[in-house]
Enzyme design. Sequence first.
Site, PDB file in Angstrom:
ATOM      1  N   PRO A   2       0.828  -1.201   0.000  1.00 25.73           N
ATOM      2  CA  PRO A   2       0.000   0.000   0.000  1.00 25.73           C
ATOM      3  C   PRO A   2       0.867   1.257   0.000  1.00 25.73           C
ATOM      4  O   PRO A   2       1.889   1.315   0.672  1.00 25.73           O
ATOM      5  CB  PRO A   2      -0.792  -0.122   1.306  1.00 25.73           C
ATOM      6  CG  PRO A   2      -0.769  -1.577   1.633  1.00 25.73           C
ATOM      7  CD  PRO A   2       0.533  -2.096   1.122  1.00 25.73           C
ATOM      8  N   GLU A   3       0.446   2.241  -0.780  1.00 25.39           N
ATOM      9  CA  GLU A   3       1.176   3.501  -0.850  1.00 25.39           C
ATOM     10  C   GLU A   3       0.340   4.600  -0.204  1.00 25.39           C
ATOM     11  O   GLU A   3      -0.698   4.331   0.412  1.00 25.39           O
ATOM     12  CB  GLU A   3       1.525   3.796  -2.306  1.00 25.39           C
ATOM     13  CG  GLU A   3       2.366   2.687  -2.947  1.00 25.39           C
ATOM     14  CD  GLU A   3       2.788   2.982  -4.382  1.00 25.39           C
ATOM     15  OE1 GLU A   3       2.956   4.165  -4.734  1.00 25.39           O
ATOM     16  OE2 GLU A   3       2.959   2.015  -5.152  1.00 25.39           O
ATOM     17  N   LYS A  61       3.583   6.313   4.569  1.00 27.24           N
ATOM     18  CA  LYS A  61       2.846   5.062   4.729  1.00 27.24           C
ATOM     19  C   LYS A  61       2.666   4.692   6.191  1.00 27.24           C
ATOM     20  O   LYS A  61       2.078   3.654   6.498  1.00 27.24           O
ATOM     21  CB  LYS A  61       3.588   3.930   3.998  1.00 27.24           C
ATOM     22  CG  LYS A  61       3.867   4.222   2.526  1.00 27.24           C
ATOM     23  CD  LYS A  61       4.745   3.135   1.934  1.00 27.24           C
ATOM     24  CE  LYS A  61       5.232   3.506   0.549  1.00 27.24           C
ATOM     25  NZ  LYS A  61       6.104   2.466  -0.038  1.00 27.24           N
ATOM     26  N   ARG A 292      11.626  -5.652  -8.548  1.00 33.60           N
ATOM     27  CA  ARG A 292      10.265  -5.400  -9.015  1.00 33.60           C
ATOM     28  C   ARG A 292      10.329  -5.054 -10.495  1.00 33.60           C
ATOM     29  O   ARG A 292      11.213  -5.508 -11.194  1.00 33.60           O
ATOM     30  CB  ARG A 292       9.633  -4.264  -8.199  1.00 33.60           C
ATOM     31  CG  ARG A 292       9.370  -4.642  -6.750  1.00 33.60           C
ATOM     32  CD  ARG A 292       8.972  -3.455  -5.902  1.00 33.60           C
ATOM     33  NE  ARG A 292      10.109  -2.605  -5.570  1.00 33.60           N
ATOM     34  CZ  ARG A 292      10.033  -1.551  -4.774  1.00 33.60           C
ATOM     35  NH1 ARG A 292       8.874  -1.206  -4.242  1.00 33.60           N
ATOM     36  NH2 ARG A 292      11.110  -0.823  -4.508  1.00 33.60           N
TER      37      ARG A 292
END
Length: 307
Positions: A2-3, A61, A292
């Site tokens: 989650p950002e 975050k 990533r």
Amino acid sequence: MPELPEVEVVRRGLEKWVRTRTIESVQVLDPRSVRRHLDGPQDFEQTLTGCTISLAVRRGKFLWLGLDGLEVPAVLVAHLGMSGQLLVEEPEAEDEKHLKVRLSLAQHLDYPGELRFVDQRIFGGMFISPLVATPDGLPAGEGTNDLAIPKAAAHIARDVLDPHRSAEELYLALRKRSTQLKRAILDQSVISGIGNIYADEALWQAKLSGLRKTATIRRPEVQRLNEALIDVMTRALAAGGTSFDSLYVNVNGASGYFARSLNAYGREGKECLRCAQDGRVSLIRRDAFMGRSSYTCPVCQPLQKRT
């Protein structure tokens, strides 16, 4: 992971549903989810019981709940990690498969009576952190005017949407690094709240390559990047965040839909929308990056070098 937009949506839900409510009891169902509370699960449960939740705050975050009723000022930090969820549920609702911590709350209107921390991958967690003064003497984050921040988050830079930071500060922070531009904006000590998805989106919007060396970045380019970051985050927040992973939900279990508006991330092999508007043919490419993927347009995000 989650950002900023996803975490801010959760913060707003907590502010609405749990702020001003007293914690009547706490149940730790998996000690691994409170491993950062060094005094152990029993102390975690006992310390929180009887406290009233005063604030719901976010920086980047990092998310925390203010606590009234403690002898020494401290807050309850909740880090979502890779798959953490904070859900507001009725006590009679069936327990989630990966329920880790349950907070029973005093009755308020017709609001649900439990705050649950659910985490499938167990990279996140909850812990109580003492407060320290903010390094710059300004409010700690979204949701508070307090000049104190959890000790565990004191190293985190101000985030993209924080009104107390500027493009000039971002420029100076970038020029202090000797690394690639994307790596730098993913560094939470440079600017917080940015993850892989929104980094790619903002870099595409700013027409900048994430492979640029920070030593070559110029003020007008940083201004453009800063504006793109704010715009991308603001639009994602309005949509409730992205929804690539069904685990990323707000306190009521709803996913976001900004994924429908992405221009770069996840669009490997598809036309670059900006180039297409300009009558050029260019396909979004995917490259490996820090374990990533990075998604870029090789035409309108050229790797420029300064000598």
